[in-house]
Design a protein around this motif. Structure first.
Motif, mmCIF file in Angstrom:
data_model
loop_
_atom_site.group_PDB
_atom_site.id
_atom_site.type_symbol
_atom_site.label_atom_id
_atom_site.label_comp_id
_atom_site.label_asym_id
_atom_site.label_seq_id
_atom_site.Cartn_x
_atom_site.Cartn_y
_atom_site.Cartn_z
ATOM 1 N N TYR A 151 -8.552 -5.817 -1.386
ATOM 2 C CA TYR A 151 -8.600 -4.411 -1.026
ATOM 3 C C TYR A 151 -7.478 -3.586 -1.653
ATOM 4 O O TYR A 151 -6.426 -4.115 -2.022
ATOM 5 C CB TYR A 151 -8.555 -4.260 0.501
ATOM 6 N N THR A 152 -7.735 -2.283 -1.721
ATOM 7 C CA THR A 152 -6.718 -1.308 -2.084
ATOM 8 C C THR A 152 -6.372 -0.495 -0.847
ATOM 9 O O THR A 152 -6.975 -0.679 0.223
ATOM 10 C CB THR A 152 -7.235 -0.360 -3.178
ATOM 11 N N ASN A 156 0.252 4.100 -2.357
ATOM 12 C CA ASN A 156 0.165 3.456 -3.667
ATOM 13 C C ASN A 156 -1.289 3.054 -3.903
ATOM 14 O O ASN A 156 -1.740 1.996 -3.479
ATOM 15 C CB ASN A 156 1.086 2.234 -3.713
ATOM 16 N N SER A 157 -2.016 3.910 -4.590
ATOM 17 C CA SER A 157 -3.446 3.698 -4.763
ATOM 18 C C SER A 157 -3.780 2.576 -5.730
ATOM 19 O O SER A 157 -4.917 2.103 -5.786
ATOM 20 C CB SER A 157 -4.111 4.992 -5.233
ATOM 21 N N ASP A 158 -2.795 2.120 -6.512
ATOM 22 C CA ASP A 158 -3.033 1.057 -7.497
ATOM 23 C C ASP A 158 -2.825 -0.344 -6.927
ATOM 24 O O ASP A 158 -3.253 -1.338 -7.530
ATOM 25 C CB ASP A 158 -2.121 1.238 -8.717
ATOM 26 N N ALA A 159 -2.155 -0.422 -5.791
ATOM 27 C CA ALA A 159 -1.814 -1.735 -5.227
ATOM 28 C C ALA A 159 -3.056 -2.446 -4.698
ATOM 29 O O ALA A 159 -3.981 -1.814 -4.177
ATOM 30 C CB ALA A 159 -0.780 -1.578 -4.118
ATOM 31 N N VAL A 160 -3.051 -3.764 -4.821
ATOM 32 C CA VAL A 160 -4.147 -4.585 -4.308
ATOM 33 C C VAL A 160 -3.566 -5.673 -3.420
ATOM 34 O O VAL A 160 -2.622 -6.368 -3.804
ATOM 35 C CB VAL A 160 -4.955 -5.224 -5.460
ATOM 36 N N LYS A 199 -7.132 2.403 -0.124
ATOM 37 C CA LYS A 199 -8.227 3.249 0.329
ATOM 38 C C LYS A 199 -9.468 2.459 0.742
ATOM 39 O O LYS A 199 -10.357 2.998 1.397
ATOM 40 C CB LYS A 199 -8.603 4.254 -0.769
ATOM 41 N N THR A 200 -9.539 1.190 0.365
ATOM 42 C CA THR A 200 -10.717 0.393 0.744
ATOM 43 C C THR A 200 -10.433 -0.574 1.888
ATOM 44 O O THR A 200 -11.357 -1.191 2.417
ATOM 45 C CB THR A 200 -11.238 -0.413 -0.460
ATOM 46 N N TYR A 217 0.810 -1.215 0.000
ATOM 47 C CA TYR A 217 0.000 0.000 0.000
ATOM 48 C C TYR A 217 0.850 1.276 0.000
ATOM 49 O O TYR A 217 0.317 2.370 -0.086
ATOM 50 C CB TYR A 217 -0.917 0.033 1.229
#
Length: 586
Positions: free
Chosen positions: A113-114, A105-109, A116-117, A89
């Motif tokens: 989840y990311t 890192n908003s693109d990471a999963v 932000k989620t 993240y």
């Protein structure tokens, strides 16, 4: 006044006997307390920053400890939080100081989840309502971070400081997380708490007291963040010792008759408490899942052992046993549990040292090792211990003294003759009269409703009135304690409401709709436990199931288990993690 406070804080900081890890807890960022900066106290109160993070290579986690979540801490050994984040993240760069600075890192999963989620999970490790020391170093969290969760450990004060300090601190931590929502990974609208025993109780309280105005004076005292919220999304509660406003009465109604060698006066107190519970329960107007009000009625045998509430509880007990039959493969070995854990739970030998960090840590470790209490350790119970080759052997052992379990081989279903027969066999009283408001004020809950000096105080008005009626010498002590006021001018009746989840849930209560209630709940209890009556967990579950804003309540009583992280099958924290995943889909 400010200078006096600063001097006191400096003295407190410098007087710690436990060494602080300088690299991890003393810093000038994120409110981490640096006692002396240019000969001044640093009380800067900022959001969690992107600097001075540490990295655990083995678990691939970035983390930071010692973050002060309130401006006016009473004890920084408890009032700081630690945050642990899956490394994916963050895009982090090591600085010259050896720490890390990051960008989200908003693109990471990670998992589902990311950054932000991702849900945020907060443990409440406060057995017996004891304090939870803040973390000063890394602790293994990979079972959570591997799932994509953000793990936040918020220390809090305990029962020695008196209610409502524990919940006040945890609320301040939740507020601070929301205050920092733009600077850290994690969804601050999806916070889940989880705990067992006193921790289960405080998890339930965080879940039911969201944004309650009753806590504002206490939050102001410690300088909690204003203009934000402290409600949470979900609460996991194992064996919550709570609803203390009726706990003494419920204990005597369900289990008091199993005690032996009581004096005439003690018998009278126990019987009057049992009668009082019927009155209290009927006034609460708790409803079943169909919206029918449950009540207790007078009976020929026992004290108010009849009525719709009685029949509902009887069905809950039978369901628990039938679940056990469905879940269990025979031969079956009854597990054992360390007696130390049982003593800690009941408050034995810990009143004087309940906020000692080592004691709290040892208690939690002991409780985590608990699966069940061996039946042969419980006085007067049916001799259920050891190994059973078949279900028939097991039921015969339960029926050893009197036949109270009936098993239909065709339907493969169990029924019981009565709640009292179940209690005599499986759930004997293990506490003295005044199970939570002990006559000598020596129980852990007495300390909880004390006044910050570590001494016990009385809090049960109904018990006080009973003692007056029978003219006992103890009555004056109860009357005195009920009139005392705390630092913000509240008497114990207000503080008791603040520590009673159903105060906020029932339409018959003044606290109804005065707080934001968590939407999702998971409650588990060992049905054999003698730490509290089954009324505690049952009433909480029913009140939640009937509350309009609650979306899900997953409630189970676990047969054959005692005061532990009881689960029908599987491992407790793995089941909690699975439940969080399910809640996040809703």
């Amino acid at each position: 006044m400010k200078n006096i406070y600063l001097a006191e804080l400096l003295a407190l900081t410098l007087s710690f006997t436990a060494p602080l890890c300088v690299a991890e807890t003393i810093n000038t960022k994120d409110n981490l307390i640096n006692p002396i900066i240019n000969n001044e106290i640093n009380l800067k109160f900022d959001k969690i920053s992107d600097e001075n993070w540490q990295y655990n290579n083995y678990e691939d986690v970035y983390y930071k400890t010692g973050i002060l979540y309130c401006q006016f801490p009473v004890n920084i050994q408890y009032q700081t939080l630690a945050i642990f984040v899956p490394a994916k993240y963050m895009t982090a760069t090591e600085t010259q100081t050896g720490y890390y600075k990051y960008k989200i890192n908003s693109d990471a999963v990670v998992g589902n989840y990311t950054a932000k989620t991702a849900p945020i999970v907060m443990p409440v490790n406060t057995p017996g309502y004891m304090a939870m020391p803040s973390l000063t170093s890394y602790t293994s969290v990979k079972k959570f971070t591997n799932e994509g969760f953000i793990y936040v450990h918020a220390g809090c004060r305990g029962r020695n400081e008196g209610a409502p300090t524990g919940i006040t601190d945890l609320k301040a931590a939740v507020r601070f997380l929301r205050f920092s929502k733009d600077t850290i990974p994690g969804n601050t609208e999806r916070i889940f708490t989880f705990g067992m025993s006193g921790g289960g109780a405080q998890s339930a309280l965080i879940g039911t007291t969201g944004n309650s105005n009753l806590y504002e004076p206490y939050l102001n005292q410690i300088g909690a963040v204003k203009d934000t919220r402290d409600d949470v999304y979900g609460a996991m509660c194992w064996c919550p010792i709570t609803n203390l406003d009726t706990a003494n009465e419920a204990y005597e109604w369900m289990m008091g008759f199993t005690r032996k060698d009581l004096s005439d006066e003690q018998k009278k107190i126990s019987e009057k408490l049992a009668e009082k519970y019927a009155e209290q329960l009927n006034n609460l107007k708790i409803k079943d899942l169909d919206g029918n009000i449950l009540s207790l009625s007078k009976s020929d045998e026992g004290i108010f052992q009849a009525g719709s509430y009685y029949e509902y509880m009887k069905k809950v007990i039978e369901k628990s046993f039938n679940n056990f039959i469905a879940d269990t493969k025979f031969p079956y070995e009854v597990p054992k549990t360390p007696s130390f854990a049982r003593g800690i739970r009941n408050g034995e030998g810990v009143n004087k040292n309940s906020d000692n960090a080592n004691m709290a840590d040892s208690a939690e470790k002991a409780i985590e090792e608990v699966d069940n209490i061996s039946r042969n350790e419980m006085s007067n119970n049916a001799a259920v211990s050891g190994r059973y080759e078949s279900l028939e052997d097991y039921i015969n052992s339960l029926n050893k003294n009197v036949r109270w379990v009936n098993y239909d081989k065709e339907t493969k279903a169990v029924t019981i003759t009565s709640i009292s027969d179940f209690v005599k066999a499986c759930k004997n009283a293990s506490k003295s009269i005044g199970a939570f408001d002990q006559l000598d004020a020596g129980q852990g809950e007495n300390t909880l409703f004390g006044y910050g000096d570590g001494k016990g105080a009385h809090f049960d008005k109904a018990l006080s009135e009973i003692l007056k009626d029978i003219n006992t010498q103890t009555a004056l002590k109860y009357s005195y304690d009920l009139l005392r006021k705390d630092s913000v001018g509240n008497r114990v009746d207000t503080r008791l409401n603040m520590y009673t989840p159903i105060y906020y849930l029932l339409e018959t209560s003044k606290g109804y709709e005065s707080a934001k209630i968590a939407k999702h709940w998971r409650i588990r209890t060992g049905i054999f436990q003698s730490d509290c009556a089954l009324c505690t967990e049952l009433n909480l579950a029913l009140a939640l199931q009937n509350y309009k804003d609650v979306e899900s309540v997953d409630f189970e009583t676990v047969w054959g288990q005692y005061h532990t992280k009881a689960e029908r099958t599987g491992e407790s924290e793995e089941n909690f993690i699975y439940w969080v995943h399910e809640c996040m889909k809703k």
